[in-house]
Write an enzyme that holds these catalytic residues in place. Structure first.
Site, PDB file in Angstrom:
ATOM      1  N   CYS A  10       0.877  -1.163   0.007  1.00  0.00           N
ATOM      2  CA  CYS A  10       0.064  -0.001   0.053  1.00  0.00           C
ATOM      3  C   CYS A  10       0.887   1.159   0.063  1.00  0.00           C
ATOM      4  CB  CYS A  10      -0.945   0.102   1.037  1.00  0.00           C
ATOM      5  SG  CYS A  10      -0.055  -0.115   2.837  1.00  0.00           S
ATOM      6  N   HIS A  65      -1.328   1.250   7.465  1.00  0.00           N
ATOM      7  CA  HIS A  65      -1.897   1.574   5.917  1.00  0.00           C
ATOM      8  C   HIS A  65      -1.661   2.697   5.309  1.00  0.00           C
ATOM      9  CE1 HIS A  65      -4.133  -0.167   2.799  1.00  0.00           C
ATOM     10  NE2 HIS A  65      -5.017   0.678   2.951  1.00  0.00           N
TER      11      HIS A  65
END
Length: 366
Positions: A32, A310
């Site tokens: 990510c 994330h």
């Protein structure tokens, strides 16, 4: 996901140019950090256009060596040439090359998006400069100074008095000047250095403007930190400050949200509230020109620490904001940007914080 996808398809058909593409990127377990940076770079239009031009000029060279630049150019070309306006692409070749190139990104640990962005831009610069030098004569000059080489397509003209820079530099590079004033003789010494992004210290309940002011605040050098003045030929008390001498076309601001805490023996994430405006005036330039910039991408770190979490990105395209979360792409509103300023409380459940900001210059060029 299906309903969101159909809404996006409808919006794209009505509000966006025919040639634009909005593709999510597959996550290969921990990528990510990479996907969020790639989305911001794809929607950095000057960078994308130069990269696609590079691809068009070099795709016939089948015997060329694969590297980070060719893999990135191939990925951007894949996206821009898709028949559909939206979908998902797996950047597998690019990720494989990244891991082969740098062992830091081989593990399945959470990686830092800023470290990746720095590595990628510097790697692209190195490749372009080597290609430029290889096209020049004599070959022994291939070790010439960084940041001073010609354009990527080998069109450098030896008669130029001023060396050209690569198109990566032309997009992102600015020049800082470190001004030091001797408090005895008042002589001011300027020392210049280039940058591809600005890393700013942050404080609770602040703004990008105040962070920039602090970045350029005056510091007194005394005691064991005295400055050696060439005119006085001795160590003297002095004042120094850092200002922007040449602002970049694309201003990348990195908020230093990860701080090492001695008592804890580890890094801690600072979820401080830092306001980043949609329109920014760059106030700390040497000539006090108040250049204006417009926000077009925000990389957001989600999580409480540097080693887990994330990354997502918000991107502005043709006056509309979109939300990219790996494979997922959705339309959003510019008011969503404010939700990532940070928390006004020291301890908060909100860990979705703006981490890297991309601004494009809207000032008139001379």
């Amino acid at each position: 996901m299906g309903a969101a996808s159909s809404r996006l398809e409808k919006a794209l058909g009505e509000q966006f140019p025919e040639g634009e593409r909005y593709f999510g990127l597959e996550n290969f377990g921990n990528t990510c950090y990479c996907n969020s940076v790639l989305q911001a770079l794809y929607f950095c239009v000057p960078f994308r256009e130069q990269l696609l031009e590079y691809y068009a000029n070099n795709k016939s060279a089948g015997d060329g060596e694969e590297n980070m630049l060719t893999c990135l150019a191939d990925l951007f070309s894949q996206i821009s040439n898709q028949k559909k306006k939206t979908g998902v692409i797996a950047p597998k070749r690019f990720i494989q090359r990244l891991k082969k190139q740098n062992e830091l990104f081989r593990s399945y640990m959470h990686q830092d998006a800023h470290e990746f962005l720095n590595f990628l831009l510097n790697e692209l610069v190195d490749i372009l400069e080597k290609e430029c030098n290889a096209a020049k004569e004599p070959p022994q000059n291939s070790s010439s100074n960084k940041n001073l080489n010609g354009p990527v397509n080998g069109q450098a003209n030896g008669s130029h008095k001023e060396p050209d820079t690569t198109w990566v530099h032309k997009c992102f590079q600015g020049i800082l000047t470190n001004q030091t004033r001797c408090l005895r003789c008042e002589t001011v010494t300027d020392r210049d250095e280039t940058f591809l992004d600005l890393s700013l210290d942050i404080e609770q309940n602040s703004s990008i403007t105040s962070c920039l002011k602090n970045f350029s605040s005056t510091e007194t050098l005394n005691a064991e930190d005295k400055f050696f003045c060439d005119k006085c030929c001795s160590l003297q008390e002095a004042q120094k400050r850092m200002k922007i001498k040449k602002p970049p076309n694309i201003l990348v601001i990195h908020l230093k949200r990860f701080k090492y805490i001695e008592q804890l023996g580890r890094y801690k994430k600072l979820s401080y509230r830092v306001v980043f405006p949609l329109e920014l005036k760059l106030i700390n330039t040497v000539d006090n020109s108040d250049l204006e910039y417009s926000l077009f991408a925000v990389l957001v770190h989600v999580g409480s620490g540097p080693n887990h979490g994330h990354y997502i990105s918000l991107v502005k395209s043709h006056n509309h904001w979109l939300f990219f979360d790996d494979e997922n792409v959705e339309m959003t509103d510019e008011s969503m940007v404010q939700t990532f300023f940070g928390s006004a409380q020291e301890f908060s459940g909100n860990t979705d914080n703006g981490y890297i900001l991309f601004y494009e210059s809207v000032a008139k060029t001379n």
